[in-house]
Write an enzyme that holds these catalytic residues in place. Structure first.
Site, PDB file in Angstrom:
ATOM      1  N   GLU A  40     -37.784 -55.745  20.732  1.00  0.00           N
ATOM      2  CA  GLU A  40     -38.043 -54.341  20.398  1.00  0.00           C
ATOM      3  C   GLU A  40     -39.359 -53.896  21.048  1.00  0.00           C
ATOM      4  O   GLU A  40     -40.374 -54.594  20.969  1.00  0.00           O
ATOM      5  CB  GLU A  40     -38.104 -54.180  18.868  1.00  0.00           C
ATOM      6  CG  GLU A  40     -38.726 -52.881  18.356  1.00  0.00           C
ATOM      7  CD  GLU A  40     -38.076 -51.601  18.883  1.00  0.00           C
ATOM      8  OE1 GLU A  40     -36.846 -51.476  18.835  1.00  0.00           O
ATOM      9  OE2 GLU A  40     -38.838 -50.723  19.362  1.00  0.00           O
ATOM     10  N   ARG A 123     -36.051 -42.596   8.744  1.00  0.00           N
ATOM     11  CA  ARG A 123     -35.610 -43.654   9.645  1.00  0.00           C
ATOM     12  C   ARG A 123     -36.499 -44.894   9.515  1.00  0.00           C
ATOM     13  O   ARG A 123     -36.008 -46.010   9.439  1.00  0.00           O
ATOM     14  CB  ARG A 123     -35.649 -43.112  11.075  1.00  0.00           C
ATOM     15  CG  ARG A 123     -35.153 -44.048  12.128  1.00  0.00           C
ATOM     16  CD  ARG A 123     -35.133 -43.333  13.489  1.00  0.00           C
ATOM     17  NE  ARG A 123     -34.786 -44.252  14.551  1.00  0.00           N
ATOM     18  CZ  ARG A 123     -35.668 -45.018  15.197  1.00  0.00           C
ATOM     19  NH1 ARG A 123     -36.928 -44.960  14.881  1.00  0.00           N
ATOM     20  NH2 ARG A 123     -35.258 -45.838  16.156  1.00  0.00           N
ATOM     21  N   ARG A 203     -38.367 -26.340  14.277  1.00  0.00           N
ATOM     22  CA  ARG A 203     -38.293 -27.243  13.123  1.00  0.00           C
ATOM     23  C   ARG A 203     -39.436 -26.988  12.163  1.00  0.00           C
ATOM     24  O   ARG A 203     -40.525 -26.601  12.596  1.00  0.00           O
ATOM     25  CB  ARG A 203     -38.439 -28.711  13.595  1.00  0.00           C
ATOM     26  CG  ARG A 203     -37.389 -29.173  14.559  1.00  0.00           C
ATOM     27  CD  ARG A 203     -36.243 -29.797  13.782  1.00  0.00           C
ATOM     28  NE  ARG A 203     -35.028 -29.780  14.578  1.00  0.00           N
ATOM     29  CZ  ARG A 203     -34.681 -30.736  15.434  1.00  0.00           C
ATOM     30  NH1 ARG A 203     -35.452 -31.772  15.605  1.00  0.00           N
ATOM     31  NH2 ARG A 203     -33.553 -30.653  16.096  1.00  0.00           N
ATOM     32  N   ASP A 314     -27.016 -44.873  20.919  1.00  0.00           N
ATOM     33  CA  ASP A 314     -27.433 -43.800  21.827  1.00  0.00           C
ATOM     34  C   ASP A 314     -27.474 -44.250  23.289  1.00  0.00           C
ATOM     35  O   ASP A 314     -27.310 -43.434  24.192  1.00  0.00           O
ATOM     36  CB  ASP A 314     -28.833 -43.291  21.440  1.00  0.00           C
ATOM     37  CG  ASP A 314     -28.781 -42.269  20.310  1.00  0.00           C
ATOM     38  OD1 ASP A 314     -27.695 -42.084  19.731  1.00  0.00           O
ATOM     39  OD2 ASP A 314     -29.823 -41.666  20.016  1.00  0.00           O
ATOM     40  N   ALA A 327     -26.412 -41.592  14.419  1.00  0.00           N
ATOM     41  CA  ALA A 327     -26.709 -42.875  13.783  1.00  0.00           C
ATOM     42  C   ALA A 327     -25.426 -43.493  13.232  1.00  0.00           C
ATOM     43  O   ALA A 327     -25.222 -44.706  13.305  1.00  0.00           O
ATOM     44  CB  ALA A 327     -27.740 -42.697  12.681  1.00  0.00           C
TER      45      ALA A 327
HETATM   46  C1  LIG Z   1     -33.619 -34.442  16.870  1.00  0.00           C
HETATM   47  C2  LIG Z   1     -32.596 -35.465  16.452  1.00  0.00           C
HETATM   48  C3  LIG Z   1     -31.972 -35.357  15.214  1.00  0.00           C
HETATM   49  C4  LIG Z   1     -31.019 -36.301  14.811  1.00  0.00           C
HETATM   50  N1  LIG Z   1     -30.428 -36.192  13.576  1.00  0.00           N
HETATM   51  C5  LIG Z   1     -29.492 -37.099  13.212  1.00  0.00           C
HETATM   52  C6  LIG Z   1     -28.839 -37.055  11.949  1.00  0.00           C
HETATM   53  O1  LIG Z   1     -29.138 -36.208  11.097  1.00  0.00           O
HETATM   54  N2  LIG Z   1     -27.864 -37.953  11.677  1.00  0.00           N
HETATM   55  C7  LIG Z   1     -27.517 -38.906  12.571  1.00  0.00           C
HETATM   56  O2  LIG Z   1     -26.615 -39.682  12.283  1.00  0.00           O
HETATM   57  N3  LIG Z   1     -28.130 -39.019  13.737  1.00  0.00           N
HETATM   58  C8  LIG Z   1     -29.103 -38.147  14.086  1.00  0.00           C
HETATM   59  N4  LIG Z   1     -29.719 -38.264  15.280  1.00  0.00           N
HETATM   60  C9  LIG Z   1     -29.334 -39.330  16.185  1.00  0.00           C
HETATM   61  C10 LIG Z   1     -29.891 -40.662  15.763  1.00  0.00           C
HETATM   62  O3  LIG Z   1     -31.283 -40.607  15.627  1.00  0.00           O
HETATM   63  C11 LIG Z   1     -29.512 -41.664  16.808  1.00  0.00           C
HETATM   64  O4  LIG Z   1     -28.170 -41.476  17.168  1.00  0.00           O
HETATM   65  C12 LIG Z   1     -29.685 -43.084  16.315  1.00  0.00           C
HETATM   66  O5  LIG Z   1     -31.018 -43.331  16.001  1.00  0.00           O
HETATM   67  C13 LIG Z   1     -29.186 -44.035  17.385  1.00  0.00           C
HETATM   68  O6  LIG Z   1     -29.512 -45.367  17.068  1.00  0.00           O
HETATM   69  P1  LIG Z   1     -29.798 -46.385  18.226  1.00  0.00           P
HETATM   70  O7  LIG Z   1     -30.050 -47.684  17.536  1.00  0.00           O
HETATM   71  O8  LIG Z   1     -28.763 -46.310  19.258  1.00  0.00           O
HETATM   72  O9  LIG Z   1     -31.101 -45.872  18.930  1.00  0.00           O
HETATM   73  P2  LIG Z   1     -32.566 -45.726  18.341  1.00  0.00           P
HETATM   74  O10 LIG Z   1     -32.529 -45.619  16.860  1.00  0.00           O
HETATM   75  O11 LIG Z   1     -33.214 -44.692  19.146  1.00  0.00           O
HETATM   76  O12 LIG Z   1     -33.230 -47.122  18.633  1.00  0.00           O
HETATM   77  C14 LIG Z   1     -33.554 -47.559  19.924  1.00  0.00           C
HETATM   78  C15 LIG Z   1     -34.593 -48.652  19.798  1.00  0.00           C
HETATM   79  O13 LIG Z   1     -34.791 -49.263  21.058  1.00  0.00           O
HETATM   80  C16 LIG Z   1     -36.177 -49.397  21.306  1.00  0.00           C
HETATM   81  N5  LIG Z   1     -36.356 -49.375  22.760  1.00  0.00           N
HETATM   82  C17 LIG Z   1     -36.280 -48.304  23.594  1.00  0.00           C
HETATM   83  N6  LIG Z   1     -36.462 -48.686  24.868  1.00  0.00           N
HETATM   84  C18 LIG Z   1     -36.657 -50.021  24.845  1.00  0.00           C
HETATM   85  C19 LIG Z   1     -36.910 -50.992  25.865  1.00  0.00           C
HETATM   86  N7  LIG Z   1     -36.990 -50.653  27.158  1.00  0.00           N
HETATM   87  N8  LIG Z   1     -37.034 -52.291  25.496  1.00  0.00           N
HETATM   88  C20 LIG Z   1     -36.950 -52.641  24.194  1.00  0.00           C
HETATM   89  N9  LIG Z   1     -36.712 -51.763  23.195  1.00  0.00           N
HETATM   90  C21 LIG Z   1     -36.582 -50.474  23.518  1.00  0.00           C
HETATM   91  C22 LIG Z   1     -36.801 -48.208  20.607  1.00  0.00           C
HETATM   92  O14 LIG Z   1     -38.160 -48.433  20.319  1.00  0.00           O
HETATM   93  C23 LIG Z   1     -35.948 -48.111  19.365  1.00  0.00           C
HETATM   94  O15 LIG Z   1     -36.428 -48.888  18.304  1.00  0.00           O
HETATM   95  C24 LIG Z   1     -30.702 -37.351  15.685  1.00  0.00           C
HETATM   96  C25 LIG Z   1     -31.353 -37.470  16.917  1.00  0.00           C
HETATM   97  C26 LIG Z   1     -32.295 -36.545  17.306  1.00  0.00           C
HETATM   98  C27 LIG Z   1     -32.987 -36.703  18.633  1.00  0.00           C
HETATM   99  C1  LIG Z   2     -35.386 -32.959  10.004  1.00  0.00           C
HETATM  100  O1  LIG Z   2     -34.089 -32.757  10.565  1.00  0.00           O
HETATM  101  C2  LIG Z   2     -34.012 -32.925  11.953  1.00  0.00           C
HETATM  102  C3  LIG Z   2     -32.647 -32.506  12.432  1.00  0.00           C
HETATM  103  O2  LIG Z   2     -31.618 -32.996  11.668  1.00  0.00           O
HETATM  104  C4  LIG Z   2     -34.380 -34.348  12.294  1.00  0.00           C
HETATM  105  O3  LIG Z   2     -34.370 -34.554  13.667  1.00  0.00           O
HETATM  106  C5  LIG Z   2     -35.772 -34.661  11.770  1.00  0.00           C
HETATM  107  O4  LIG Z   2     -36.047 -35.997  11.991  1.00  0.00           O
HETATM  108  C6  LIG Z   2     -35.847 -34.378  10.277  1.00  0.00           C
HETATM  109  N1  LIG Z   2     -37.198 -34.615   9.817  1.00  0.00           N
HETATM  110  C7  LIG Z   2     -37.483 -35.202   8.655  1.00  0.00           C
HETATM  111  C8  LIG Z   2     -38.926 -35.390   8.347  1.00  0.00           C
HETATM  112  O5  LIG Z   2     -36.627 -35.556   7.876  1.00  0.00           O
END
Ligand SMILES: Cc1cc2nc3c(=O)[nH]c(=O)nc-3n(C[C@H](O)[C@H](O)[C@H](O)COP(=O)(O)OP(=O)(O)OC[C@H]3O[C@@H](n4cnc5c(N)ncnc54)[C@H](O)[C@@H]3O)c2cc1C
Ligand SMILES: *[C@@H]1O[C@H](CO)[C@@H](O)[C@H](O)[C@H]1NC(C)=O
Length: 430
Positions: A40, A123, A203, A314, A327
């Site tokens: 990580e 998160r 926001r 993602d 997520a």
């Molecule tokens: C503004 C916004 C609002 C959102 N709201 C929601 C919501 O309400 N509900 C929902 O379900 N989803 C929501 N999402 C989406 C959600 O946050 C992501 O889909 C989810 O976190 C994806 O999980 P992940 O494990 O794929 O990636 P992430 O949770 O982003 O985890 C990626 C990890 O990889 C690590 N990493 C990155 N690059 C490297 C590298 N080169 N080497 C090693 N480690 C690395 C990072 O530090 C991180 O810990 C939102 C996203 C955004 C941007």
């Molecule tokens: C508020 O909601 C947005 C959009 O769903 C999200 O990206 C953001 O992380 C949230 N912030 C908090 C503090 O919950």
């Protein structure tokens, strides 16, 4: 799982990225006696973590990965039941309220998410609790992947700090700017760069008292989507209903900044949302001078794996936020992949390629449809979806139908159909 010695598997899974996807995958594998190592980038999960909300399908997948994940989630979430007197909204996802038009201020529908309802958490809290389920020595913090290279015997992972390891198989869970994806699909990096999606947002987090003052008790305490012409707004309680999270989304064809955040002021907000009715205007009045956040989107990619390397969450299918499903999709990915990799017939890195093939076959179509639906959802909520517009009956029907598709899937069946594909392929390989 019981009739084979899974510890005899001839591979360790290297997981790059310990976010929601990486940690849930790791926990699922560890519970099924598959060896993992996690790399990580950050040294600790950020205190000012983003908020998350996870829908019913991923909620059902959690205990299948490991019951502890679900227990942790349930213990950390804020729900409507955190507001005394609002227990009857426990299964409500959002109340959808007309912002504009003849019915302005009235509820179009109470969109339920059965059975879990609207659930939100920080998160960082979730990640911290998940890490506690993982044996010491498994998560390596401060390891930011720089590049990855496959050799005849494994995969070389090279980190920014100059260190490197050789892995048997790799799952890239490294989020939207995935380095692992770059190495799986170098030829598609150009066309899968983020593009401005035609919307930006404002926001704010408001105190519940302020919120109640602005829009009244029910609108403050029940998660709400305000829908209007070319714009929509979302509010939902967080932090045990002590605060409310507000996002305002509006359309604008161009984004004239190199970064995804640009400064803005009250007049910009009033210009963008002035037409959005009393509730939204009351919210704007209480929002601090905000920034604008561009919403980006990416094209679908052609595969989630190559040889000994796969991508998940993602990294594979980042989405616009109009459906709150990112997520959840990462968790569905983790469920399928944990089951496939731990299957007793998967013993060697060569077998793992069959698991990756099946994972891609089942998870890519669904997760990419989620991305497409999220974009359509923005148009629906902005009352400009072709053939629906602001028609009340059609809006209700299509919103219900789309969320049902997302939430009502049988996650066990999804996993078993992937297993079937994998076992057929493995039979041909042997
Ligand atoms: C503004 C916004 C609002 C959102 N709201 C929601 C919501 O309400 N509900 C929902 O379900 N989803 C929501 N999402 C989406 C959600 O946050 C992501 O889909 C989810 O976190 C994806 O999980 P992940 O494990 O794929 O990636 P992430 O949770 O982003 O985890 C990626 C990890 O990889 C690590 N990493 C990155 N690059 C490297 C590298 N080169 N080497 C090693 N480690 C690395 C990072 O530090 C991180 O810990 C939102 C996203 C955004 C941007
Ligand atoms: C508020 O909601 C947005 C959009 O769903 C999200 O990206 C953001 O992380 C949230 N912030 C908090 C503090 O919950």
């Amino acid at each position: 799982m019981c009739d084979a010695d899974t510890s005899a598997k001839q591979f360790t899974v290297a997981i790059v990225g310990g976010g929601i996807g990486g940690l849930t995958l790791a926990i699922g594998l560890i519970r099924r006696n598959v060896r993992v190592q996690i790399y990580e980038a950050v040294t600790a999960f950020e205190e000012v973590g983003l908020g998350l909300s996870i829908g019913p399908a991923a909620h059902r997948a959690m205990p299948l990965i490991d019951p502890h994940i679900c227990d942790i989630y349930d213990s950390l979430v804020t729900t409507h039941a955190d507001s005394p007197g609002y227990e009857r909204f426990r299964q409500t996802y959002f109340e959808i309220v007309w912002a504009t038009g003849p019915q302005a201020g009235q509820v179009l529908m109470d969109l339920k998410a059965l059975p879990s309802g609207q659930t939100t958490l920080r998160r960082a809290d979730f990640l911290d609790a998940l890490v506690n389920l993982i044996p010491e020595g498994t998560v390596h913090f401060g390891k930011r992947l720089r590049s990855l290279e496959e050799t005849s015997t494994g995969v070389n992972l090279l980190f920014e700090d100059g260190s490197s390891v050789v892995a048997d198989v790799v799952v890239g869970c490294d989020g939207i700017r995935s380095k692992v994806k770059e190495s799986v699909l170098p030829e598609e990096m150009e066309q899968s760069q983020p593009r401005y999606s035609g919307m930006y947002s404002y926001r704010a987090i408001l105190d519940m008292e302020t919120m109640v003052e602005a829009v009244g008790d029910q609108r403050a305490r029940v998660s709400t989507m305000y829908i209007g012409q070319g714009a929509y707004a979302v509010s939902f309680p967080i932090m045990r209903a002590k605060k409310v999270n507000i996002s305002l989304y509006t359309s604008s064809e161009t984004w004239d900044s190199d970064t995804w955040v640009r400064p803005a002021n009250r007049h910009d907000m009033e210009r963008d949302f002035g037409h959005m009715g009393d509730h939204v205007n009351a919210l704007i009045k209480h929002m601090p001078d905000p920034s604008q956040l561009a919403i980006f989107e990416r094209r679908h990619i052609s595969t989630f794996w190559k040889s000994r390397v796969a991508i998940l969450g993602d990294a594979a299918h980042s989405s616009t936020p109009h459906q709150g499903a990112g997520a959840g999709q990462a968790i569905e990915d983790a469920h399928v992949l944990a089951e496939l990799l731990s299957d007793p017939s998967v013993m060697t890195p060569a077998h793992v390629t069959a698991a990756f093939y099946a994972y891609d076959a089942v998870r890519r179509p669904r997760s990419q449809r989620v991305v497409t639906n999220s974009k359509d959802n923005a148009d629906l909520l902005c009352l400009r979806y072709a053939g629906v517009g602001d028609n009340e009956l059609k809006l209700k029907e299509i919103l219900q139908e789309r969320f049902r598709w997302l939430w009502d899937i049988d996650v066990e069946e999804q996993m078993e159909s992937a297993r079937k594909i994998m076992l057929e392929l493995l039979e041909k390989m042997d």
